[in-house]
Design an enzyme around this catalytic site. Structure first.
Site, PDB file in Angstrom:
ATOM      1  CE  LYS A   1      -8.095   9.004  -6.287  1.00 42.15           C
ATOM      2  NZ  LYS A   1      -7.974  10.189  -5.417  1.00 42.15           N
TER       3      LYS A   1
ATOM      4  CG  ASP B   1      -2.714  -5.398   4.834  1.00 38.73           C
ATOM      5  OD1 ASP B   1      -3.663  -6.089   5.248  1.00 38.73           O
ATOM      6  OD2 ASP B   1      -1.767  -5.863   4.189  1.00 38.73           O
TER       7      ASP B   1
ATOM      8  CG  ASP C   1      -5.170  -6.878  -0.075  1.00 36.78           C
ATOM      9  OD1 ASP C   1      -4.919  -7.130   1.121  1.00 36.78           O
ATOM     10  OD2 ASP C   1      -4.602  -7.447  -1.018  1.00 36.78           O
TER      11      ASP C   1
ATOM     12  CE1 TYR D   1      -5.028  -7.190  -5.874  1.00 34.51           C
ATOM     13  CE2 TYR D   1      -6.264  -8.218  -4.108  1.00 34.51           C
ATOM     14  CZ  TYR D   1      -5.250  -7.390  -4.531  1.00 34.51           C
ATOM     15  OH  TYR D   1      -4.447  -6.748  -3.599  1.00 34.51           O
TER      16      TYR D   1
ATOM     17  CG  ASP E   1      -7.217   9.904  -2.318  1.00 34.79           C
ATOM     18  OD1 ASP E   1      -8.445   9.783  -2.139  1.00 34.79           O
ATOM     19  OD2 ASP E   1      -6.736  10.678  -3.160  1.00 34.79           O
TER      20      ASP E   1
END
Length: 327
Positions: free
Chosen positions: A168, A228, A224, A120, A200
């Site tokens: 990750k 969610d 983010d 971002y 993951d």
């Protein structure tokens, strides 16, 4: 001391749920002065700017900011607003409330999301018609700042017992490797227990058994997406608040967007924005008032009235009035 609160409703249901949260704050015995400002699609259509300079300056100087939502201009609004308050961490609780039909009613998580860099950072390029690139930025300094906050938030003096580092690093060895190693080192220096999980794998494990986790510290994009995902476990985005914390001020906003399908109908769920306002109260050390708002929202969610997204038929105004009555 009067605290100046910037109020930026934005677009869509932001225009409905933000005033609802302000109503709740006004019902309390707190010394707040509210100043409203514009941002988002509508103001861009009118002025050519999604985030007018005066709105940015208001957020940069107010003690705290309450923000609603932005539509197509979201990246042009929320990222600069987070920059305006110097936010380095995004706090996103995901909690299942009694009375709500949640997929995983045992869920009670808090995501501490790095808020300044990662993918971002805005370093995107279109090199050719066929090739676009995105540069991911990870710094030791930003990772350390987030880790220090996490140690205070989830350390021995808190109600939590350490935290989980989600990353990750098995694939993004340099960027997520730097993030993981830095956060783990700061935690070790502060005597805070940590474990780690690949993002993951976390996405699977949290759905199967969310009680495996408590506080999760993660890079920007991962925070983010995973928060969610957690919203789906607790009953939807209408229940997720958030706080963007900087060294001297904070920005508080619901996680949901503008919901254009119901905007203007008066049925938007104000819970996430009201809980965000409770987080604003906590940030400004109004702990007793914050606890009262949390309790009033929980009682309203449990006993009603509820908006249509939670299976009820109440309006935004009905729910807001019920919360205020319980206060």
């Amino acid at each position: 001391m009067t605290h100046e609160i910037a109020v930026i409703p934005g677009d869509g249901i932001g225009q409905e749920v933000t005033p609802a949260a302000v109503e709740v704050l006004e019902a309390l015995d707190v010394d707040f002065s509210f100043t409203e400002a514009e941002a988002g699609d509508a103001v861009k259509a009118e002025t050519g700017e999604a985030l007018p300079e005066e709105t940015y300056e208001l957020a940069a100087t107010a003690d705290a900011t309450l923000f609603g939502a932005a539509g197509e201009t979201a990246a042009d609004v929320i990222l600069p607003l987070r920059e305006a308050v110097g936010s380095f961490v995004n706090i996103r609780p995901a909690k299942a409330y009694p009375g709500i039909d949640a997929v995983r009613p045992e869920t009670d998580l808090v995501f501490l999301r790095e808020n300044t860099e990662g993918v971002y950072s805005g370093h995107e390029d279109r090199l050719t018609e066929d090739v676009a690139t995105l540069t991911r930025v990870t710094t030791q300094s930003a990772s350390e700042q987030l880790a220090e906050f996490a140690c205070e938030y989830a350390g021995p003096e808190s109600e939590h017992d350490g935290f989980t580092i989600a990353h990750k690093a098995n694939v993004m060895r340099e960027t997520d490797g730097l993030f993981r190693d830095t956060v783990a080192e700061v935690a070790a220096d502060n005597g805070v227990d940590t474990d780690e999980v690949l993002i993951d794998a976390f996405a699977t494990k949290v759905c199967l058994d969310p009680t495996q986790f408590d506080v999760i510290v993660c890079p920007n994009l991962a925070g983010d997406v995973l928060s969610d995902l957690a919203a789906g476990l607790v009953g939807g985005l209408g229940l997720l608040p958030s706080a963007n914390i900087g060294p001297d001020r904070g920005l508080f906003e619901p996680v949901h967007g503008t919901a254009p399908d119901i905007a203007g109908e008066g049925v938007a769920n104000p819970a996430a924005t009201i809980i965000s306002a409770a987080m604003l109260l906590e940030y400004l050390d109004y702990d007793e008032e914050a606890a009262a708002v949390h309790a009033a929202v929980e009682e309203t969610l449990a006993d009603g009235p509820r908006t249509p997204d939670l299976g009820g038929n109440a309006s935004t105004a009905d729910v807001t009035a019920a919360v205020i009555e319980r206060l």
